[in-house]
Design a protein around this motif. Structure first.
Motif, short mmCIF file in Angstrom:
data_model
loop_
_atom_site.label_atom_id
_atom_site.label_comp_id
_atom_site.label_asym_id
_atom_site.label_seq_id
_atom_site.Cartn_x
_atom_site.Cartn_y
_atom_site.Cartn_z
N PHE A 105 15.22 16.75 -0.10
CA PHE A 105 16.14 16.55 -1.17
C PHE A 105 15.59 16.27 -2.74
N SER A 106 16.45 16.94 -3.29
CA SER A 106 16.09 16.63 -4.83
C SER A 106 16.27 15.15 -5.34
N ASN A 107 15.65 15.06 -6.44
CA ASN A 107 16.12 13.66 -7.08
C ASN A 107 17.39 13.60 -7.61
N GLU A 108 18.31 14.42 -7.43
CA GLU A 108 19.63 14.57 -7.85
C GLU A 108 20.54 13.51 -6.85
N VAL A 109 20.22 13.22 -6.07
CA VAL A 109 20.65 12.35 -4.90
C VAL A 109 19.90 11.27 -4.68
N THR A 154 26.27 20.13 7.92
CA THR A 154 26.69 18.98 7.12
C THR A 154 26.49 19.23 5.83
N HIS A 155 26.83 18.20 5.02
CA HIS A 155 26.54 18.33 3.61
C HIS A 155 25.85 17.06 2.86
N TYR A 156 25.04 17.13 2.09
CA TYR A 156 24.40 16.25 1.22
C TYR A 156 23.85 16.76 0.12
N LEU A 157 24.43 17.01 -1.21
CA LEU A 157 24.11 17.64 -2.23
C LEU A 157 23.99 19.31 -1.71
N THR A 158 23.77 19.62 -0.72
CA THR A 158 23.86 20.90 -0.29
C THR A 158 24.12 21.00 1.14
#
Length: 207
Positions: A105-109, A154-158
């Motif tokens: 995951f990117s650091n956006e989340v 499912t979804h978390y940022l994407t």
């Protein structure tokens, strides 16, 4: 029913054994090839770091054994990720069962992603997830990209793969053993599976 839980030094084994106990089954923790090969069902768990986990698999020869298994196999969390082609965690080559890659995951989340997420079936006929859709418990920093073997998302940022299936191999990113009654239903569905014939199409699994 003989259930083998693959022992390769990855954590979270006790919670899986307890979940099986609640369903009326015993899970044998083992790295013995004969015990794994003779099991009716195999669970490939994992909590830890991918490169060190893969090293342990190679040291024990389990990296060569697992892809040869013909009975239903369930990879959980890191176990699922190690069944993919490659993971960015430690730049690790996986076992190549699922034709997708695992990325961070990117650091956006906030990472790790930790908590309850709703899963959605890609195919409403899937028996494996039948009556097991709803909120599942996730703890992870890396995720499997969606591919043709994705059976739930499912979804978390994407959007990403919450569950994968290819022939007799199943994988879930979440922890069914920590997901209450819905997670137990999914484990029961897995235990109810009959051996599948290798074919390019997913079996009808969950309702």
């Amino acid at each position: 029913m003989k259930i083998a839980i693959i022992d390769y030094g990855a954590g979270n084994i006790k919670s899986i054994q307890f979940a099986l106990n609640r369903l009326g089954y015993e899970g044998v923790l083992t790295k013995n090839p004969n015990e794994i090969l003779s099991a009716d069902k195999v669970i490939f768990p994992g909590v830890g770091e991918a490169s060190s986990a893969m090293k342990k698999l190679k040291n024990s020869g389990l990296d060569e054994l697992i892809p040869t298994l013909t009975q239903p196999v369930l990879g959980i969390c890191l176990g699922m990720q190690l069944l993919c082609n490659h993971t960015e965690e430690g730049n690790t080559k996986g076992l190549g069962i699922f034709d997708t890659n695992v990325i961070r995951f990117s650091n956006e989340v906030k990472v790790p992603h930790m908590g309850w997420n709703d899963i959605k079936m890609a195919d409403e006929k899937q028996f494996f997830c039948r009556e097991a859709t709803g909120f599942m418990y996730f703890v992870h920093s890396f995720y499997a990209e969606i591919c043709h073997e994705t059976i739930a998302t499912t979804h978390y940022l994407t959007d990403f793969s919450a569950a994968l299936q290819k022939n007799n191999f199943y994988g879930v990113q979440f922890h069914p053993e920590k997901s209450g009654l819905v997670g137990e239903k999914l484990l029961q569905n897995f235990l109810n599976l009959k051996p599948v014939t290798h074919n390019p199409q997913p079996e009808n699994l969950i309702k």
